[in-house]
Design an enzyme around this catalytic site. Structure first.
Site, PDB file in Angstrom:
ATOM      1  N   THR A  87     -38.145  94.040 -28.392  1.00 51.27           N
ATOM      2  CA  THR A  87     -37.374  94.958 -28.094  1.00 51.27           C
ATOM      3  C   THR A  87     -36.851  95.593 -29.512  1.00 51.27           C
ATOM      4  O   THR A  87     -35.716  95.098 -29.948  1.00 51.27           O
ATOM      5  CB  THR A  87     -36.095  94.655 -27.234  1.00 51.27           C
ATOM      6  OG1 THR A  87     -35.486  93.531 -27.543  1.00 51.27           O
ATOM      7  CG2 THR A  87     -36.482  94.813 -25.614  1.00 51.27           C
ATOM      8  N   GLY A  88     -37.831  96.258 -30.468  1.00 51.83           N
ATOM      9  CA  GLY A  88     -37.312  96.717 -31.472  1.00 51.83           C
ATOM     10  C   GLY A  88     -36.344  97.810 -31.115  1.00 51.83           C
ATOM     11  O   GLY A  88     -37.016  98.980 -30.741  1.00 51.83           O
ATOM     12  N   THR A  89     -35.303  97.980 -31.208  1.00 54.33           N
ATOM     13  CA  THR A  89     -34.231  98.273 -30.373  1.00 54.33           C
ATOM     14  C   THR A  89     -32.943  99.194 -31.341  1.00 54.33           C
ATOM     15  O   THR A  89     -32.924  98.723 -32.579  1.00 54.33           O
ATOM     16  CB  THR A  89     -33.609  97.420 -29.567  1.00 54.33           C
ATOM     17  OG1 THR A  89     -34.722  96.768 -28.764  1.00 54.33           O
ATOM     18  CG2 THR A  89     -32.151  97.324 -29.205  1.00 54.33           C
ATOM     19  N   THR A  90     -32.027  99.935 -30.687  1.00 56.72           N
ATOM     20  CA  THR A  90     -30.955  99.924 -30.981  1.00 56.72           C
ATOM     21  C   THR A  90     -29.910  99.654 -29.663  1.00 56.72           C
ATOM     22  O   THR A  90     -30.070 100.240 -28.747  1.00 56.72           O
ATOM     23  CB  THR A  90     -30.748 101.808 -31.299  1.00 56.72           C
ATOM     24  OG1 THR A  90     -31.758 102.108 -32.259  1.00 56.72           O
ATOM     25  CG2 THR A  90     -29.422 101.797 -31.994  1.00 56.72           C
ATOM     26  N   GLY A 144     -32.616  99.469 -35.021  1.00 56.32           N
ATOM     27  CA  GLY A 144     -31.986 100.735 -35.364  1.00 56.32           C
ATOM     28  C   GLY A 144     -30.747 101.042 -35.748  1.00 56.32           C
ATOM     29  O   GLY A 144     -30.145 101.957 -36.184  1.00 56.32           O
TER      30      GLY A 144
END
Lengths: 273, 218
Positions: free
Chosen positions: B17-20, B149
């Site tokens: 989950t490359g995420t913010t 993010g």
């Protein structure tokens, strides 16, 4: 003492064999695949291509990639063929035993948890990417499971090497108000897109439509890609005389047998023994 | 074969989950928000992920890192929290949930890639936000940001955060933050999922892409 899990004791030996002895590692059969699942108003449609590859060679042009987990819970698998077949087989057994011991029909969610916990324990080394779909008493469900054990619940899913091609078709054609025929046609188109545009996918299209207490398996619903124009008829039959005879040599291999002593009741004697 | 394999290499990578993710304390509780992209390399595996995972009635966790690891950890914590709360006969505190997450992340740090924000409401302390980053440390903060993010949000949060915001102010803070991060970070995208947790329970909402505020664009 290690209980279960993988044993990496021979890892060093394998590395040395490959580097020093030029040992050729045998290729595993992978299903470079396109698998797709779509939820429609009354249930779920699963689809898959039928090509199993071993490196660049097609090991099986017509294999079955949609496996049964339970009567109304089916699972399409991409990745290493052995891993997907054995994983789905094992979870199918566990689910059957669980269903018998609880006295309740199995749920898709249960199969999902069993699969995800199993795959997580092996840290992605079991290369099984699955599309799990089914209808239980709570309704239709569709999940995707990655080799590391992460899962997602979505109305339409594609996995395997042809997933990008299939997803393009699904994103264009999907609607939440689809009926059975629309969903079947969408899945068919998505798998075809994978077969035509991805080199790892090919062969025929398999479809599986699951509704409440009903399951229809359309094996090889579309075989247009297998109708090759130039194909030799099997078994190979060569006309007599097509191979030129250069030399002829006849040897007497068997000498004549003489019957010396014949026992009349030989068979009865054997039976008594 | 080299050329053909490159898009496929993405699919073989671990799903992350490359995420913010953002969580902030406000007057009556906490507001939590996240984007909805799960990526595997550069392919978005799921564009409508729900990263706001409930672990108990009034306690949620926000997941970033490896999708598999965080799902399993949240599953374990949810199980143990339920057992403890049934045994003790009362709702668990956010502190207990956060410490449980810390225990899992710290003791198994070699095997896990999980950075989690735990946020919720309990009777004694009101709204609480705890940050449990990669190594397994635990920090109680008035607001916490995480994921790829979040790098783009440190400046924004330092300037715009205020203590004791109202619900509208806090939702605006979170949604604008997520919007900014989605605009600047390639691994974040999709829709903005927001939840409000206070004594009345959990209220969830979704802000779709076209409704997200536009900053300085024409």
């Amino acid at each position: 003492m290690q209980k279960g899990g993988f044993n990496f004791d021979l890892y060093q030996r394998n590395v040395e064999l490959i580097e020093k002895n030029n040992y050729k590692v045998p290729k595993t059969t992978k299903t470079g695949t396109t698998i797709v699942g779509v939820v429609f108003s009354d249930g779920v449609v699963l689809g898959a291509d039928t090509r199993a590859t071993s490196g660049p060679i097609v090991a099986d042009p017509n294999c079955e990639k949609i496996h049964r987990i339970s009567d109304y819970i089916w699972c399409a698998g991409a990745g290493t063929a052995a891993d997907t077949e054995n994983t789905t087989g094992m979870i199918s057994l566990q689910l059957e035993l669980l269903s018998l011991s609880t006295g309740r029909s199995p749920r898709v969610r249960t199969a999902l948890t069993l699969l995800k916990n199993f795959l997580f324990r092996y840290h992605g080394y079991i290369s099984a990417a699955l599309v799990l779909g089914g209808v239980d008493f709570t309704g239709p469900h569709l999940h995707m499971i990655h080799p590391h054990g992460s899962t997602s619940t979505l109305p339409y899913i594609s996995m395997g090497s042809g997933s990008l091609a299939a997803m393009a078709v699904l994103e264009t054609g999907y609607s939440s108000k689809m009926g059975e025929e629309d969903a079947k046609s969408l899945v068919h188109q998505a798998i075809l897109s994978g077969i035509l545009n991805d080199l790892g996918s090919g062969g025929n299209v398999d479809l599986c439509v699951i509704k409440h207490k009903s399951m229809e398996f359309f094996r090889n619903i579309d075989t247009t890609n297998s109708k090759r124009k130039f194909r030799k008829k099997l078994p190979y039959m060569f006309k007599s005389g097509s191979t030129k005879i250069l030399e002829k040599e006849i040897e007497e291999k068997m000498r004549k047998m003489e019957i010396v002593n014949e026992k009349e009741n030989a068979i009865e004697e054997l039976e008594e023994l | 074969m080299e050329l053909i394999e490159s898009p496929l290499q993405d699919l073989k990578k671990e799903v992350s989950t490359g995420t913010t993710i953002i969580a902030v304390q406000y007057q009556d509780g906490v507001i939590i928000g996240a984007d909805s992209r799960t990526s595997s390399g550069s392919y978005a595996v799921n564009r409508v992920t729900d990263k706001l995972t409930p672990v108990h009635d009034y306690i949620y966790c926000l997941r970033s890192g490896s999708a598999a690891d965080t799902q399993i950890i949240a599953s374990y914590v949810s199980y143990y929290l339920n057992m403890f709360s049934i045994e003790e006969g009362c709702l668990p505190t956010v502190k207990k949930a956060a410490h449980m997450f810390r225990e899992f992340c710290y003791q198994n740090k070699q095997y896990l890639l999980a950075s989690i924000i735990v946020a919720g409401w309990d009777e004694e302390n009101g709204g609480c936000v705890y940050n449990v980053p990669l190594g397994g440390s635990i920090i109680k903060q008035p607001f916490a940001i995480g994921g790829s993010g979040s790098s783009y949000l440190y400046g924004y949060c330092d300037i715009h955060f205020k203590e004791n915001m109202t619900e509208e102010e806090a939702i605006s803070f979170v949604s604008k933050g997520i919007t900014e991060a989605i605009a600047r970070d390639g691994s974040s995208g999709g829709i903005c999922r927001i939840a409000t947790i206070n004594k009345d329970g959990v209220k969830r909402r979704t802000i779709y892409g076209n409704e997200l505020q536009k900053f300085w664009e024409k």
